[in-house]
Design an enzyme around this catalytic site. Structure first.
Site, PDB file in Angstrom:
ATOM      1  N   CYS A   1      30.298 -24.129 -14.885  1.00 28.43           N
ATOM      2  CA  CYS A   1      30.534 -25.291 -15.572  1.00 28.43           C
ATOM      3  C   CYS A   1      29.251 -26.064 -15.940  1.00 28.43           C
ATOM      4  CB  CYS A   1      31.475 -25.984 -14.842  1.00 28.43           C
ATOM      5  SG  CYS A   1      32.290 -27.352 -15.604  1.00 28.43           S
TER       6      CYS A   1
ATOM      7  N   HIS B   1      35.599 -22.868 -11.343  1.00 30.46           N
ATOM      8  CA  HIS B   1      35.310 -23.244 -10.330  1.00 30.46           C
ATOM      9  C   HIS B   1      36.440 -22.568  -9.291  1.00 30.46           C
ATOM     10  CE1 HIS B   1      33.054 -26.601 -12.039  1.00 30.46           C
ATOM     11  NE2 HIS B   1      33.961 -26.991 -12.602  1.00 30.46           N
TER      12      HIS B   1
HETATM   13  N1  GLN Z   1      30.098 -32.846 -17.288  1.00 26.65           N
HETATM   14  C1  GLN Z   1      30.894 -31.523 -17.899  1.00 26.65           C
HETATM   15  C2  GLN Z   1      32.192 -31.492 -18.663  1.00 26.65           C
HETATM   16  O1  GLN Z   1      33.000 -32.282 -18.359  1.00 26.65           O
HETATM   17  C3  GLN Z   1      30.764 -30.392 -16.889  1.00 26.65           C
HETATM   18  C4  GLN Z   1      31.727 -30.763 -15.643  1.00 26.65           C
HETATM   19  C5  GLN Z   1      31.807 -29.874 -14.439  1.00 26.65           C
HETATM   20  O2  GLN Z   1      30.935 -29.032 -14.299  1.00 26.65           O
HETATM   21  N2  GLN Z   1      33.006 -29.721 -13.925  1.00 26.65           N
HETATM   22  O3  GLN Z   1      32.264 -30.782 -19.494  1.00 26.65           O
END
Ligand code: GLN
Length: 237
Positions: free
Chosen positions: A93, A189
């Site tokens: 992510c 995740h």
């Molecule tokens: N900030 C990023 C997004 O929302 C990554 C989010 C995350 O790592 N869960 O796209």
């Protein structure tokens, strides 16, 4: 005896939804085969060990990405050299986004990335959220995604897998994640490796192969991991 060096990027800022568990899964699967590993945490300003076997980076909110962004991009050349040298990288992510060319946030900020993966991300008003599973050459990967950044892939990467509509890299082209050489990025995740044992072993196999160990990995009892994966697949939200 072989010992692998695992680098954990920004464990303080980039660790949401259990992504540090990927490190634990890899170490445990090595230990069960009698292989040692050491972990080097790399925080802002710390040296990045170029002798690393596996580099791991987790997810983080836009603000956290802003905090570590300049430090991360200052490592651009080192990260490219490591990727070219076959170092295994698993980025999730927020770190996946920063391993790409850039992340344009919804409020108009541009966080430049390291450009190791040929992907670009743009913040959006929608949030792609829920359990997801994707088919890959290394079996079904199961994880949880939650992001508003939408990622598009360039020609120098291939998708990690295929997803269903409204999920994955951007909710439209059915791609999920990206791969080049031994470098992987994904939105999954969970931690993803806890429910995707064949993929965890693929990463270990690649890292060991690079060190000259070509023997097949001893099979493990993955019934619990497969049971957890089946539950997650059955709960799409
Ligand atoms: N900030 C990023 C997004 O929302 C990554 C989010 C995350 O790592 N869960 O796209």
């Amino acid at each position: 005896m072989t010992s692998l060096t695992l680098v954990h990027l920004y464990p303080r800022e980039m660790n949401i939804y259990g992504d540090t568990g990927n490190l634990l899964v890899l170490r445990k699967r090595l230990r069960w085969r009698g292989i040692d590993s050491t972990v080097v945490a790399v925080n802002v300003g710390d040296p990045l060990p170029t002798g690393a076997d596996i580099v791991l980076g987790g997810g983080g909110q836009d603000a956290a990405q802003g905090e570590i962004g300049a430090d991360f991009v200052s490592r651009r050349e080192t990260l490219h050299a490591m990727a070219d040298d076959g170092v295994v990288m698993l980025t999730i992510c927020g770190t996946y986004q920063l391993l790409g060319h850039e992340f344009l946030t919804k409020d108009g900020r541009r966080i430049p990335g390291a450009g190791v993966l040929d992907v670009s991300t743009r913040g959006s008003d929608e949030r792609l959220i829920g359990n997801n599973h994707i088919d890959t050459p290394w079996g079904t990967l199961v994880g949880f995604e939650n992001h508003s950044g939408l990622t598009t892939l360039g020609p120098a990467v291939t998708p990690l897998g295929r997803t269903v509509a409204r999920r994955g890299n951007n909710g439209t082209d059915l791609t999920e994640g990206a791969v080049r050489d031994n470098v992987f990025g994904t939105y999954l995740h969970g931690p993803v490796l806890a429910k995707s044992p064949a993929f965890a072993d693929e990463l270990l196999r690649r890292a060991l192969l690079r060190r000259g160990h070509s023997a097949e990995l001893e099979p493990l009892d993955d019934q619990l991991a497969h049971a957890a994966a089946a539950v997650a697949i059955g709960r799409p939200r």
